[in-house]
Write an enzyme that holds these catalytic residues in place. Structure first.
Site, PDB file in Angstrom:
ATOM      1  N   CYS A   8       5.997   0.184  -7.097  1.00  0.00           N
ATOM      2  CA  CYS A   8       7.309   0.345  -7.732  1.00  0.00           C
ATOM      3  C   CYS A   8       8.335  -0.331  -6.819  1.00  0.00           C
ATOM      4  CB  CYS A   8       7.629   1.815  -8.018  1.00  0.00           C
ATOM      5  SG  CYS A   8       7.874   2.865  -6.570  1.00  0.00           S
ATOM      6  N   ASN A  11       8.827   2.553  -3.376  1.00  0.00           N
ATOM      7  CA  ASN A  11       7.620   3.280  -2.970  1.00  0.00           C
ATOM      8  C   ASN A  11       7.939   4.701  -2.507  1.00  0.00           C
ATOM      9  OD1 ASN A  11       4.997   2.956  -0.480  1.00  0.00           O
ATOM     10  ND2 ASN A  11       4.762   3.527  -2.609  1.00  0.00           N
ATOM     11  N   CYS A  13       9.018   7.120  -5.349  1.00  0.00           N
ATOM     12  CA  CYS A  13       8.960   7.967  -6.548  1.00  0.00           C
ATOM     13  C   CYS A  13       7.716   7.678  -7.391  1.00  0.00           C
ATOM     14  CB  CYS A  13      10.225   7.798  -7.405  1.00  0.00           C
ATOM     15  SG  CYS A  13      11.744   8.405  -6.652  1.00  0.00           S
ATOM     16  N   ARG A  14       7.745   6.577  -8.116  1.00  0.00           N
ATOM     17  CA  ARG A  14       6.689   6.308  -9.094  1.00  0.00           C
ATOM     18  C   ARG A  14       5.348   5.930  -8.486  1.00  0.00           C
ATOM     19  NH1 ARG A  14       9.920   1.953 -12.366  1.00  0.00           N
ATOM     20  NH2 ARG A  14      10.631   1.574 -10.227  1.00  0.00           N
ATOM     21  N   SER A  15       5.340   4.954  -7.580  1.00  0.00           N
ATOM     22  CA  SER A  15       4.045   4.520  -7.041  1.00  0.00           C
ATOM     23  C   SER A  15       3.381   5.571  -6.161  1.00  0.00           C
ATOM     24  CB  SER A  15       4.156   3.165  -6.329  1.00  0.00           C
ATOM     25  OG  SER A  15       5.094   3.183  -5.293  1.00  0.00           O
ATOM     26  N   ASP A 124      12.155   4.623 -13.758  1.00  0.00           N
ATOM     27  CA  ASP A 124      12.512   5.099 -12.425  1.00  0.00           C
ATOM     28  C   ASP A 124      13.324   6.388 -12.550  1.00  0.00           C
ATOM     29  OD1 ASP A 124      13.260   5.490  -9.798  1.00  0.00           O
ATOM     30  OD2 ASP A 124      13.918   3.420  -9.483  1.00  0.00           O
TER      31      ASP A 124
END
Length: 155
Positions: A8, A11, A13-15, A124
C-alpha cells in the site's frame, strides 16, 4: 516456496493487515513452510514504524496479530525476490509498475483480483473512522482466501 508481498502507500494500514490475515490463513492451512508473506509501502513515510494503532486493534478483534510488523519501502529487488507483488489500489499499482525492473519475475497486480467482489481496490482507511478498518478486513479476508486457493494450485 512461493513468496507474496502486499503493498500500500505507507505500509501501516492496508498492507500490514493483508500481511497478518494472509499469514494466519497460511499457518492455519499448515503451509507456512511453502508460502512466505511480507508487506511494504511505495512511500517512505513510516519506515520502521508499527502499523496504525487502529489497524492493530481492528485486526486483533478478529484474531490477527500485527504488532510485530514494521513498515518498509518497496525496493527493486522485491520484484526478483517475490512471486506476487500485490497492490491495494490502482495508484500504488501504477507506482509499482514504474519501478519494476524489466527482468522482474513477479506477478504485479491488484490484490482484489483474487476475489469475486465487485470492487478492485482496498480503500485507504487512514483518514476515516473505525468502520473503514473493518471494511479493509472484510476485503482482505475475501481476497486472501482467493489468493491462497490460487497459490495452492501452483504448489
Amino acid at each position: 516456496m512461493k513468496k507474496v508481498l502486499f503493498v500500500c502507500l505507507g505500509n501501516i494500514c492496508r498492507s500490514p493487515t493483508a500481511d497478518g490475515v494472509f499469514k494466519k490463513l497460511v499457518s492455519t492451512q499448515r503451509l507456512h513452510k511453502k508460502i512466505y508473506v511480507d508487506s511494504a509501502g511505495t512511500a517512505a513515510y513510516h519506515i520502521g514504524n508499527p502499523p496504525d494503532s487502529r489497524s492493530i486493534a481492528a485486526a486483533k478483534q478478529r484474531g490477527y496479530d500485527l504488532s510485530s510488523l514494521r513498515a518498509r519501502q518497496v525496493i527493486s529487488a522485491d520484484f526478483e525476490e517475490f512471486d506476487y507483488v500485490l497492490a491495494m489500489d490502482n495508484e500504488n499499482l501504477s507506482n509499482l509498475k514504474s519501478i519494476c525492473p524489466e527482468s522482474a519475475k513477479a506477478y504485479v497486480g491488484l490484490f482484489l483480483d483474487f476475489t469475486a467482489l465487485p470492487v478492485d481496490e482496498v480503500p485507504d482507511p487512514y483518514y476515516g473512522g473505525d468502520g473503514g478498518f473493518e471494511h479493509v478486513l472484510d476485503l482482505v479476508e475475501s481476497a486472501s482466501a482467493g489468493l491462497l486457493q490460487h497459490i495452492q494450485k501452483e504448489l
